[in-house]
Scaffold this motif. Structure first.
Motif, PDB file in Angstrom:
ATOM      1  N   LYS A  76       1.697   2.120  -3.476  1.00 19.22           N
ATOM      2  CA  LYS A  76       0.496   2.607  -4.138  1.00 19.22           C
ATOM      3  C   LYS A  76       0.171   4.028  -3.692  1.00 19.22           C
ATOM      4  O   LYS A  76      -0.275   4.860  -4.488  1.00 19.22           O
ATOM      5  CB  LYS A  76      -0.680   1.675  -3.847  1.00 19.22           C
ATOM      6  N   ALA A  77       0.397   4.317  -2.424  1.00 16.89           N
ATOM      7  CA  ALA A  77       0.139   5.663  -1.911  1.00 16.89           C
ATOM      8  C   ALA A  77       1.110   6.673  -2.507  1.00 16.89           C
ATOM      9  O   ALA A  77       0.746   7.827  -2.756  1.00 16.89           O
ATOM     10  CB  ALA A  77       0.263   5.670  -0.388  1.00 16.89           C
ATOM     11  N   TYR A  78       2.324   6.232  -2.756  1.00 17.06           N
ATOM     12  CA  TYR A  78       3.329   7.138  -3.342  1.00 17.06           C
ATOM     13  C   TYR A  78       3.048   7.397  -4.812  1.00 17.06           C
ATOM     14  O   TYR A  78       3.156   8.519  -5.293  1.00 17.06           O
ATOM     15  CB  TYR A  78       4.720   6.530  -3.175  1.00 17.06           C
ATOM     16  N   ASP A 121       0.824  -1.204   0.000  1.00 17.54           N
ATOM     17  CA  ASP A 121       0.000   0.000   0.000  1.00 17.54           C
ATOM     18  C   ASP A 121       0.861   1.259   0.000  1.00 17.54           C
ATOM     19  O   ASP A 121       0.471   2.287  -0.553  1.00 17.54           O
ATOM     20  CB  ASP A 121      -0.918   0.006   1.220  1.00 17.54           C
ATOM     21  N   ASN A 127       0.508   7.916  -6.961  1.00 18.45           N
ATOM     22  CA  ASN A 127      -0.818   8.343  -7.398  1.00 18.45           C
ATOM     23  C   ASN A 127      -0.661   9.682  -8.095  1.00 18.45           C
ATOM     24  O   ASN A 127       0.265  10.447  -7.816  1.00 18.45           O
ATOM     25  CB  ASN A 127      -1.805   8.425  -6.236  1.00 18.45           C
TER      26      ASN A 127
END
Length: 402
Positions: A124-126, A121, A128
């Motif tokens: 994925k958070a980085y 995650d 975007n």
């Protein structure tokens, strides 16, 4: 007075800009055709864009290092690097086509990509789009700040106090440069394959920046010499030092690239090694070999000899080779990602059938390069072509004793 007369001679020579604009115009026309018939158009555009922005950023580092380390020998060369770094703000405009096709260039923008790979995650958070664009804006703001401050101080320089100001500012600038360029490499280049990662990648990008910029500065100084400009001001001492820098960073680039490869290959982790495997398949294998020999082996074997470092003809040939190899390096990192499927994997059969280079790659280079070099030349001849008010100027143009 001699410098002023030569400056005026450059200012009156408008044929250079006219020729460069013509080259750019022809490149634009050919690229417009390529836009409709070449599916790889935007990947080619990205590779070309990365070549010119890293080249310009290398000019910024050249100036920062010059001030920070008190490199008096490079005073006559400083205006060339300063004019080169002025292209960085213009690269923000040329970034627009990439942003318009962002989703097709970067597969991690798709939710299907993340669901298929099941990555952490945190990654994925980085990765975007909102956060990506915020980071990109921060990088350019940092570079705008550094460039505007350095150029303003340089043009207004009159005494030792101004020199101290630039040195102190460059201390901060080097830290900001190192962080911003490293993360720019992670974001814009490495994230093209979001499943791959390397902590050495930012340094690899930096090495290419400075090496290519030094080659560019060398070529411009040799071009000026061919026109009878700055013959005594940029002398054997400067060419010898430029040769030393080219040699040192040729080795440094190979050291970073080589150890990045060795460490990943030795660990043999699927999420790391696949990036290199896909560049050792089909015609990409031969391109990888060309990159090894052209970017390292040949420059190393030539520049290791002290006499050849001082030979202007040799420096010209090696500088051209280094610039071409830097473009090929950007292309080598970008183009294989065109052949990914919806899950981010590259189809090896398509890769094996690939025609490695397309004429669109070169038309985009001429379109972008003609325009940017014309602007560089305009910036360069708009001010004094050497930093006459630098206290170290007289010392810097003194020839070394034989």
């Amino acid at each position: 007075m001699q410098i002023n007369d030569k400056t005026l001679m450059i200012e009156k020579d408008n044929k250079i800009i006219q020729k460069l604009i013509f080259v750019s115009f022809v490149g634009i026309l050919l690229s417009a055709v390529g836009y409709y018939i070449d599916d790889r158009f935007f990947h080619s555009y990205l590779a070309c864009y990365l070549f010119f922005i890293t080249l310009s950023l290398g000019g910024l580092f050249f100036v920062l290092a010059h001030h920070m380390f008190g490199a008096d020998w490079s005073v006559p060369l400083r205006r060339i690097a300063e004019s080169l770094m002025l292209l960085v703000p213009l690269m923000l405009i040329l970034l627009i086509p990439i942003l318009l096709k962002f989703d097709s260039l970067y597969e991690w923008t798709s939710s299907e990509f993340w669901s298929h790979h099941g990555v952490l995650d945190a990654k994925k958070a980085y990765l975007n789009k909102t956060f990506f664009f915020i980071r990109l804006a921060i990088y350019f703001l940092i570079w705008f700040f550094l460039i505007s401050r350095l150029y303003t101080l340089s043009i207004k320089q009159k005494n030792d106090l101004d020199k101290v100001k630039m040195k102190r500012f460059s201390a901060l600038g080097l830290a900001l440069f190192a962080i911003s360029v490293s993360f720019f490499g992670f974001d814009v280049i490495m994230s093209l394959d979001a499943t791959w990662f390397s902590t050495m990648f930012g340094v690899y990008v930096f090495a290419g920046c400075y090496l290519s910029a030094t080659a560019f500065v060398t070529l411009v100084s040799l071009f000026l010499r061919s026109k009878g400009v700055l013959i005594n001001e940029i002398n054997e001492k400067h060419y010898a030092n430029l040769g030393k820098v080219l040699f040192a960073f040729t080795v440094f680039w190979a050291y970073i690239g080589g150890f990045q490869y060795y460490i990943i290959w030795y660990a043999n982790l699927p999420e790391e090694i696949y990036w290199f495997i896909q560049r050792w398949e089909g015609p990409w294998k031969y391109l990888s070999i060309v990159l090894i020999f052209g970017h390292f082996v040949i420059p190393f074997l030539v520049l290791i000899f002290n006499r050849l470092k001082r030979n202007r003809s040799v420096l010209a040939v090696i500088s051209i080779l280094i610039l071409f190899m830097h473009w090929l390096d950007m292309y080598w990192m970008v183009m294989p990602t065109y052949y990914r499927d919806s899950h981010g994997y590259i189809n090896m059969e398509d890769l094996n059938q690939l025609s490695v280079l397309s004429w669109t790659d070169f038309s985009l280079f001429f379109a972008m390069g003609g325009l940017l070099i014309a602007l560089f030349w305009r910036f360069f001849k708009s001010k004094s072509i050497v930093a006459l008010n630098d206290p170290a100027y007289e010392q810097s143009i003194t020839k070394e004793e034989s």
